[in-house]
Write a protein that holds these residues in place. Structure first.
Motif, PDB file in Angstrom:
ATOM      1  N   ALA A 264      49.214  35.270  37.715  1.00 40.99           N
ATOM      2  CA  ALA A 264      47.923  35.759  37.222  1.00 40.99           C
ATOM      3  C   ALA A 264      47.274  36.746  38.186  1.00 40.99           C
ATOM      4  O   ALA A 264      46.089  37.030  38.084  1.00 40.99           O
ATOM      5  CB  ALA A 264      46.986  34.577  36.984  1.00 40.99           C
ATOM      6  N   TRP A 265      48.069  37.307  39.091  1.00 42.53           N
ATOM      7  CA  TRP A 265      47.491  38.219  40.095  1.00 42.53           C
ATOM      8  C   TRP A 265      46.733  39.402  39.485  1.00 42.53           C
ATOM      9  O   TRP A 265      45.722  39.810  40.050  1.00 42.53           O
ATOM     10  CB  TRP A 265      48.554  38.697  41.088  1.00 42.53           C
ATOM     11  N   PRO A 266      47.136  39.957  38.326  1.00 40.89           N
ATOM     12  CA  PRO A 266      46.331  41.053  37.783  1.00 40.89           C
ATOM     13  C   PRO A 266      44.908  40.611  37.411  1.00 40.89           C
ATOM     14  O   PRO A 266      43.947  41.357  37.610  1.00 40.89           O
ATOM     15  CB  PRO A 266      47.110  41.506  36.544  1.00 40.89           C
ATOM     16  N   ALA A 267      44.784  39.400  36.896  1.00 40.13           N
ATOM     17  CA  ALA A 267      43.457  38.880  36.540  1.00 40.13           C
ATOM     18  C   ALA A 267      42.623  38.690  37.800  1.00 40.13           C
ATOM     19  O   ALA A 267      41.427  39.026  37.833  1.00 40.13           O
ATOM     20  CB  ALA A 267      43.588  37.562  35.781  1.00 40.13           C
ATOM     21  N   HIS A 268      43.249  38.170  38.842  1.00 39.63           N
ATOM     22  CA  HIS A 268      42.551  37.960  40.110  1.00 39.63           C
ATOM     23  C   HIS A 268      42.068  39.289  40.695  1.00 39.63           C
ATOM     24  O   HIS A 268      40.931  39.410  41.153  1.00 39.63           O
ATOM     25  CB  HIS A 268      43.469  37.234  41.092  1.00 39.63           C
ATOM     26  N   LEU A 269      42.923  40.281  40.671  1.00 37.08           N
ATOM     27  CA  LEU A 269      42.533  41.589  41.202  1.00 37.08           C
ATOM     28  C   LEU A 269      41.410  42.221  40.376  1.00 37.08           C
ATOM     29  O   LEU A 269      40.519  42.874  40.929  1.00 37.08           O
ATOM     30  CB  LEU A 269      43.738  42.521  41.271  1.00 37.08           C
ATOM     31  N   ALA A 270      41.441  42.019  39.065  1.00 40.63           N
ATOM     32  CA  ALA A 270      40.370  42.543  38.213  1.00 40.63           C
ATOM     33  C   ALA A 270      39.033  41.893  38.576  1.00 40.63           C
ATOM     34  O   ALA A 270      37.998  42.575  38.674  1.00 40.63           O
ATOM     35  CB  ALA A 270      40.691  42.310  36.743  1.00 40.63           C
ATOM     36  N   LEU A 271      39.046  40.593  38.806  1.00 39.02           N
ATOM     37  CA  LEU A 271      37.822  39.894  39.187  1.00 39.02           C
ATOM     38  C   LEU A 271      37.338  40.344  40.565  1.00 39.02           C
ATOM     39  O   LEU A 271      36.139  40.526  40.782  1.00 39.02           O
ATOM     40  CB  LEU A 271      38.049  38.381  39.162  1.00 39.02           C
TER      41      LEU A 271
ATOM     42  N   ALA B 111      33.471  43.462  43.842  1.00 40.01           N
ATOM     43  CA  ALA B 111      33.225  44.529  44.809  1.00 40.01           C
ATOM     44  C   ALA B 111      32.236  45.555  44.267  1.00 40.01           C
ATOM     45  O   ALA B 111      31.443  46.113  45.013  1.00 40.01           O
ATOM     46  CB  ALA B 111      34.538  45.205  45.188  1.00 40.01           C
ATOM     47  N   GLN B 112      32.275  45.779  42.956  1.00 38.74           N
ATOM     48  CA  GLN B 112      31.390  46.780  42.355  1.00 38.74           C
ATOM     49  C   GLN B 112      30.019  46.216  42.028  1.00 38.74           C
ATOM     50  O   GLN B 112      29.001  46.795  42.374  1.00 38.74           O
ATOM     51  CB  GLN B 112      32.019  47.376  41.102  1.00 38.74           C
ATOM     52  N   THR B 113      29.993  45.110  41.308  1.00 35.74           N
ATOM     53  CA  THR B 113      28.726  44.503  40.903  1.00 35.74           C
ATOM     54  C   THR B 113      28.842  42.982  40.981  1.00 35.74           C
ATOM     55  O   THR B 113      29.225  42.333  40.012  1.00 35.74           O
ATOM     56  CB  THR B 113      28.333  44.899  39.462  1.00 35.74           C
TER      57      THR B 113
ATOM     58  N   SER C 204      34.402  45.599  50.004  1.00 36.27           N
ATOM     59  CA  SER C 204      33.770  46.803  50.528  1.00 36.27           C
ATOM     60  C   SER C 204      32.288  46.878  50.177  1.00 36.27           C
ATOM     61  O   SER C 204      31.592  47.729  50.675  1.00 36.27           O
ATOM     62  CB  SER C 204      34.483  48.045  49.988  1.00 36.27           C
ATOM     63  N   SER C 205      31.833  45.976  49.332  1.00 38.70           N
ATOM     64  CA  SER C 205      30.422  46.026  48.958  1.00 38.70           C
ATOM     65  C   SER C 205      29.644  44.967  49.728  1.00 38.70           C
ATOM     66  O   SER C 205      30.200  44.008  50.242  1.00 38.70           O
ATOM     67  CB  SER C 205      30.249  45.802  47.458  1.00 38.70           C
ATOM     68  N   HIS C 206      28.350  45.154  49.758  1.00 35.68           N
ATOM     69  CA  HIS C 206      27.467  44.199  50.421  1.00 35.68           C
ATOM     70  C   HIS C 206      27.138  43.078  49.442  1.00 35.68           C
ATOM     71  O   HIS C 206      26.725  43.335  48.326  1.00 35.68           O
ATOM     72  CB  HIS C 206      26.191  44.904  50.869  1.00 35.68           C
ATOM     73  N   LEU C 207      27.319  41.851  49.872  1.00 38.27           N
ATOM     74  CA  LEU C 207      26.980  40.710  49.028  1.00 38.27           C
ATOM     75  C   LEU C 207      25.521  40.344  49.244  1.00 38.27           C
ATOM     76  O   LEU C 207      25.022  40.379  50.373  1.00 38.27           O
ATOM     77  CB  LEU C 207      27.855  39.503  49.395  1.00 38.27           C
TER      78      LEU C 207
ATOM     79  N   PHE D  96      36.637  37.495  50.948  1.00 40.20           N
ATOM     80  CA  PHE D  96      35.317  37.165  50.410  1.00 40.20           C
ATOM     81  C   PHE D  96      34.532  36.291  51.376  1.00 40.20           C
ATOM     82  O   PHE D  96      33.325  36.436  51.522  1.00 40.20           O
ATOM     83  CB  PHE D  96      35.440  36.501  49.045  1.00 40.20           C
ATOM     84  N   VAL D  97      35.217  35.376  52.054  1.00 40.51           N
ATOM     85  CA  VAL D  97      34.550  34.527  53.040  1.00 40.51           C
ATOM     86  C   VAL D  97      34.045  35.384  54.200  1.00 40.51           C
ATOM     87  O   VAL D  97      32.911  35.219  54.661  1.00 40.51           O
ATOM     88  CB  VAL D  97      35.492  33.415  53.541  1.00 40.51           C
ATOM     89  N   LEU D  98      34.869  36.313  54.661  1.00 39.92           N
ATOM     90  CA  LEU D  98      34.453  37.183  55.761  1.00 39.92           C
ATOM     91  C   LEU D  98      33.293  38.089  55.359  1.00 39.92           C
ATOM     92  O   LEU D  98      32.370  38.309  56.146  1.00 39.92           O
ATOM     93  CB  LEU D  98      35.641  38.018  56.253  1.00 39.92           C
ATOM     94  N   ALA D  99      33.318  38.598  54.131  1.00 39.97           N
ATOM     95  CA  ALA D  99      32.216  39.427  53.646  1.00 39.97           C
ATOM     96  C   ALA D  99      30.933  38.603  53.528  1.00 39.97           C
ATOM     97  O   ALA D  99      29.842  39.083  53.848  1.00 39.97           O
ATOM     98  CB  ALA D  99      32.573  40.054  52.301  1.00 39.97           C
TER      99      ALA D  99
END
Length: 102
Positions: free
Chosen positions: A16-23, A28-30, A52-55, A74-77
């Motif tokens: 399911a890696w494509p679904a994970h990458l889409a999420l 990252a965008q919104t 790359s986005s600010h959470l 995501f944890v590091l961000a």
């Protein structure tokens, strides 16, 4: 596809890696709570590109409350976002949860 549909694909594991990458790209965008929950359904194992986005502080706190459920970028961000705001630091979360207690 909806976030819910992409989350349902987590049952297929690595395939399911494509679904994970889409999420991950959506986060990252919104960043959104629904997308974050869908991403968590895939667990911490899939590898994603660095965030790359600010959470926002609320999203960062959600990730830091259960860091083992999210991919490391995501944890590091979330930790970085917490350091720039008034939220919990990952080190504080680790101390409170006694991750490294002997």
């Amino acid at each position: 596809m909806s976030d819910a549909t992409l989350a349902d694909m987590a049952v297929y594991g690595t395939a399911a890696w494509p679904a994970h990458l889409a999420l991950a790209a959506r986060m990252a965008q919104t960043p959104a709570t629904v997308t974050l929950a869908a991403l968590k359904a895939h667990g911490p194992q899939p590898q994603v590109a660095a965030m790359s986005s600010h959470l926002d502080p609320e999203t960062a706190a959600t990730i830091l409350d259960s860091p083992f459920g999210y991919p490391m970028p995501f944890v590091l961000a979330a930790d970085k976002a917490a350091r720039s705001g008034t939220g919990a630091y990952l080190a504080d979360v680790a101390d409170e949860a006694k991750w490294f207690a002997s």
